[in-house]
Design a protein around this motif. Sequence first.
Motif, short mmCIF file in Angstrom:
data_model
loop_
_atom_site.label_atom_id
_atom_site.label_comp_id
_atom_site.label_asym_id
_atom_site.label_seq_id
_atom_site.Cartn_x
_atom_site.Cartn_y
_atom_site.Cartn_z
N ALA A 128 2.01 6.84 -6.63
CA ALA A 128 1.02 7.89 -6.90
C ALA A 128 1.64 9.27 -6.68
O ALA A 128 1.38 10.20 -7.43
CB ALA A 128 -0.20 7.70 -6.00
N LEU A 129 2.47 9.36 -5.64
CA LEU A 129 3.13 10.62 -5.33
C LEU A 129 4.04 11.05 -6.48
O LEU A 129 4.01 12.20 -6.93
CB LEU A 129 3.94 10.48 -4.03
CG LEU A 129 4.74 11.70 -3.60
CD1 LEU A 129 3.82 12.87 -3.31
CD2 LEU A 129 5.56 11.39 -2.36
N LYS B 212 3.36 18.62 -2.37
CA LYS B 212 3.33 17.18 -2.59
C LYS B 212 4.57 16.51 -2.01
O LYS B 212 4.50 15.43 -1.42
CB LYS B 212 3.22 16.88 -4.09
CG LYS B 212 1.83 17.15 -4.62
CD LYS B 212 1.68 16.69 -6.03
CE LYS B 212 0.36 17.17 -6.61
NZ LYS B 212 -0.81 16.62 -5.88
N GLN C 107 2.52 1.76 -3.33
CA GLN C 107 1.60 2.29 -4.33
C GLN C 107 1.32 3.77 -4.08
O GLN C 107 1.18 4.55 -5.01
CB GLN C 107 0.31 1.47 -4.34
CG GLN C 107 0.50 0.17 -5.10
CD GLN C 107 -0.54 -0.87 -4.76
OE1 GLN C 107 -1.29 -0.74 -3.79
NE2 GLN C 107 -0.57 -1.92 -5.56
N GLY C 108 1.28 4.13 -2.80
CA GLY C 108 1.12 5.55 -2.47
C GLY C 108 2.30 6.37 -2.98
O GLY C 108 2.13 7.47 -3.50
N SER D 275 1.92 12.10 -9.50
CA SER D 275 1.25 13.40 -9.40
C SER D 275 2.28 14.54 -9.40
O SER D 275 2.00 15.63 -9.90
CB SER D 275 0.36 13.45 -8.16
OG SER D 275 1.08 13.85 -7.04
N ALA E 9 0.83 -1.20 0.00
CA ALA E 9 0.00 0.00 0.00
C ALA E 9 0.87 1.26 0.00
O ALA E 9 0.63 2.19 -0.78
CB ALA E 9 -0.91 -0.01 1.22
N LEU E 10 1.89 1.25 0.85
CA LEU E 10 2.76 2.43 0.91
C LEU E 10 3.53 2.60 -0.40
O LEU E 10 3.73 3.72 -0.88
CB LEU E 10 3.73 2.32 2.09
CG LEU E 10 3.12 2.52 3.48
CD1 LEU E 10 4.15 2.30 4.57
CD2 LEU E 10 2.51 3.91 3.61
N PHE F 90 5.27 9.56 4.35
CA PHE F 90 5.47 8.18 3.88
C PHE F 90 6.63 7.51 4.62
O PHE F 90 6.54 6.35 5.02
CB PHE F 90 5.73 8.17 2.37
CG PHE F 90 4.47 8.06 1.57
CD1 PHE F 90 3.84 6.84 1.43
CD2 PHE F 90 3.91 9.17 0.98
CE1 PHE F 90 2.66 6.73 0.71
CE2 PHE F 90 2.73 9.08 0.25
CZ PHE F 90 2.11 7.86 0.12
N THR G 259 4.57 15.39 1.51
CA THR G 259 3.97 14.10 1.84
C THR G 259 5.02 13.02 2.02
O THR G 259 4.82 12.04 2.72
CB THR G 259 3.01 13.67 0.72
OG1 THR G 259 2.34 14.83 0.24
CG2 THR G 259 2.00 12.68 1.21
#
Lengths: 452, 140
Positions: free
Chosen positions: A359-360, A394, A355-356, A363, A352-353, A401, A397
């Motif tokens: 995504a980061l 961004k 994939q996050g 983006s 999950a992390l 993480f 973030t």
Amino acid sequence: MQSSFKTVPFTPDFYSQSSYFFRGDSCLEEFHQPVNGFHHEEAIDLSPNVTIASANLHYTTFDTVMDCGGGGGGGLRERLEGGEEECLDTGQLVYQKGTRLVGGGVGEVNSSWCDSVSAMADNSQHTDTSTDIDTDDKTQLNGGHQGMLLATNCSDQSNVKSSDQRTLRRLAQNREAARKSRLRKKAYVQQLENSRIRLAQLEEELKRARQQGSLVERGVSADHTHLAAGNGVFSFELEYTRWKEEHQRMINDLRSGVNSQLGDNDLRVLVDAVMSHYDEIFRLKGIGTKVDVFHMLSGMWKTPAERFFMWLGGFRSSELLKILGNHVDPLTDQQLIGICNLQQSSQQAEDALSQGMEALQQSLLETLSSASMGPNSSANVADYMGHMAMAMGKLGTLENFLRQADLLRQQTLQQLHRILTTRQAARAFLVIHDYISRLRALSSLWLARPRD
Amino acid sequence: MQYKTETRGSLSYNNNSKVMNNMNVFPSETLAKIESMAAENAVVIFSVSTCCMCHAIKRLFRGMGVSPAVHELDLLPYGVEIHRALLRLLGCSSGGATSPGALPVVFIGGKMVGAMERVMASHINGSLVPLLKDAGALWL
């Protein structure tokens, strides 16, 4: 590394040569000690006396001596040639030979650039004399030899003639050897000169880098956060080194505790200490992440092989559980289920992390590329600044993480501790430590590997 | 285990007494709205569509075989109010700027579990899966 591999085998060779030299003459044994390296003169000066005093019998002995001496010279030449390929090596080699520093020589010379260079400078002198003496010795030996021959067989003219021819041949050989030796010396001096220039260049580079560093520091001294980041990174590395040492000490205690069948209560104290010490590194990393998230993400404070396995600034919990494998058995069924569940949930959290993070990146890429680029990129400064501010937000973030990833690691260790018995947990900590030690050893070996 | 009880406790505290005393900070209709939104599904995630940690938590639940209901606050009419109220519920008095980890916020079985680290911690310590089973979000 290489030089120490090379030099070690030479030393016995050198010793055997000098012992050859005095073979069969016990009365010369006492001279064995003071004669150092290739300072043959003393020995040579003495040898004829001994020979003349003795009978013909010694002639053969001397022949061997000469051959061995020649062989020894050859050996020296080989070593010099070998050494010339790398002038650092030569420096150390000659240093060893000249002064007979056998054990500590390499380490001492290796200790720093400056030391080795000064040693090289010193040793160039040594080399000069030793090669010169080498050729001179031969002549002297020949002289002695010839005189000896005359003394024993002076009536035989043909013998003298043939001996003259031999002498001439040997003299010619000597000249040839001397010429080669001079050429080698020249090459060696050239090599030294090259390294001297290289060193000067390096020193210059270092000086420039230092100046730049101080400039940067002065430049941002108004900006306190930047300076703090530099200091923070430095202090993290310091703290990490300290933590590693402390961890090693605790692991040693734990190991001796496990081996000496320490009682469960005493062992629990040690295991709990290791566990809370792990909490400490996560606390330190948290501070480091706040100071410079990119530094923590890069893992520059770890060895290369550790970095290879790195995920979001540290180890993967699921991998750690894989390493433990069957090293902590026997496990009860309940424990087995617990470990399996832990492995699964840590894997899911990692995915999950990851994939996050993807995504980061995605983006961030979109944000940076959406601002007008190309020929009229300067058209809309406000647009550009707006997108940059968004990108900065961004990037913020990222810290989150990293913090989550560290929490995941910490939670996994704690859960592992809860599932296992004290003794099993102790063994698990030892296994983890051994694995990381192997990774570090692998890094050292890799970094020290010979490169051509 | 300790996380679960703690969050439940703090939520009920907020719902019962604190909210009553601070009507101006917590308009009751916003709280009621959150409550009804949280009860829509076994698992409800309050998210922001551009938030990468929100993306991560959605992937976590989907990876476990749970399909959560997701409310993207940046796309809702009263999103800002709901966000503010959620931060209060989490105990982040300083607001979203200093604690970027506040969102996503996860509700399971209508009860607040917390943000990413609470969810992850309860997953690692094994309390998340029973909670999901109790709420009917997971069958196996």
